[in-house]
Design an enzyme around this catalytic site. Sequence first.
Site, mmCIF file in Angstrom:
data_model
loop_
_atom_site.group_PDB
_atom_site.id
_atom_site.type_symbol
_atom_site.label_atom_id
_atom_site.label_comp_id
_atom_site.label_asym_id
_atom_site.label_seq_id
_atom_site.Cartn_x
_atom_site.Cartn_y
_atom_site.Cartn_z
ATOM 1 C CG ASP A 177 -1.856 1.145 1.299
ATOM 2 O OD1 ASP A 177 -2.697 1.243 0.391
ATOM 3 O OD2 ASP A 177 -1.766 1.949 2.247
ATOM 4 C CD GLU B 189 -2.121 2.196 -3.615
ATOM 5 O OE1 GLU B 189 -3.250 2.698 -3.776
ATOM 6 O OE2 GLU B 189 -1.538 2.183 -2.519
#
Length: 546
Positions: free
Chosen positions: A202, A264
């Site tokens: 993330d 990401e």
Amino acid sequence: MVPVESWWQTAVVYQVYIRSFADGNGDGIGDVAGLRDRLPYLARLGVDAIWINPWYPSPMADAGYDVSDYREIEPVYGTLAEAHRLIAEAHEAGIRVLLDIVPNHSSDHHAWFTAALADEPDARQRYHFRPGRGADGELPPNDWRSVFGGQAWTRVADGDWYLHLFAPGQPDLNWENPEVRAEFEDVLAFWFDKGVDGFRIDVAHGLVKADGLPDGGTGDDTAPTLVQHNASHPAWDQDGVHDVYRGWREVANRYAPERIFIAEAWVPSNERLARYLRPDELHTAFQFDFLRAPWRADVLQEVVDEAIAVAATVGAPPTWVLSNHDVTRTVTRYSRSQPEHLIETDWERARWSKETPDYEAGLRRARAAALVQLALPGTAYVYQGEELGLEEVEDLPDEVRQDPMWEQSGFTDVGRDGCRVPLPWADDVAPYGFSLSKDVQTWLPQPPHWPSKTAEAQDGDPHSTLNLYRDALSARAAIWVDSGDLEWIATTPEVAAFRRGRAQCWVNTGEIPVDLPADAEVVLASVPGTGTQLPPDSAVWLIAGA
């Protein structure tokens, strides 16, 4: 072409947003038990791996992306023992397991942050605590804005401020601190030892901040600096982040079979993205330009060309994604008029909210886009519900919204709840088989018009979106995985067509049918009955004659 040597170079990965996938204990919230029950569904779908959104203990300031313990399971979702059984059962079904790791920030309930608030010795060095500006320190240390809206700083009782690029309950960790680096390398090893096959990272472009935390220079004290904006900013994509991932790769390299990472990373260019994929860093990274591309053949072609070319410079496969838990669902994105450029920040929610969606057109385009995605070289990610053709639930009552974007934006951004509504599995009324209890209220309400969208309703329809995905995943390995480099076929401007060996993929983003090659056989089509012509808003897989 990047030689295919490992499963992750051509994998199809299914994203499990665990709160909304399946409820195994009847409380209206998805959990590990529900996921275990649905492993046969995923195996039949034909995916190679699953990526599970955060399942760690969390006060849920941001749906689990505020982690209070990186080595445990949120009690609402189950237990660590259940997680072990899930990993084993998934492997038995031929499905690898990727977890989400959240390294940019922890929860404000994490033991480290609790110690920092108590001003224990050196505890604040694990985060970004700073004195304020102004005569009495009453102003934030810099001009950074939270991704969710409002300023990125919160003041504590003794007058210091701490940085949170997301919600106040998500304080940013200080990755210049060796203790932080060592802790996360140990967390990786903890889960690798449990059999986890890899991690989705993330906010992979975050972590390291520019020295001194200088102003971002937005000049606008009210507009948030969005992570999706891709513009250069001292909070994002700093060179020092690559040292972090070299350390992570060393941890992964200790294990066999190999463990992998998917990033990401919202960065200004594909060239910047490729830096994360150098051989001693991460394995793959989401190609968000593909997700941001409008339903226009010329833009799709440009995005595909650049993504493949730049990934090849570092020997990595491109990774294609149409949707995820942070963006408007594909059907809805395609159900409104399409811009002539890549979709900009915030997915143009404000503009789209004023335009009536044409869900029939959106679904046609989404089905076609899936065939394009799955025909491209590299890896593909499928967000849960894409295979059911679900649309964004845009009419959620304000009082049920839970995304922190809603409140932090001053109730101007409806946030991401609309793509996170629990899945419909069966039956004609909510909760549509999502829960063991037929009377339970799901954590977000499901719309009344979903009976035809359930997995059960689509299972027996050979032309359903679910069966289109099943057919595509079944045929993909034989048709596309080892079929060679991509070569474009000359067509009209509204059509994109490419070949890889004898296999061809054609997509028509225009308004009139187009002729297909006479010497090719239709293998799979997004519109049933496709023959010699390709209808508007459709795609087809072909095998050319010998």
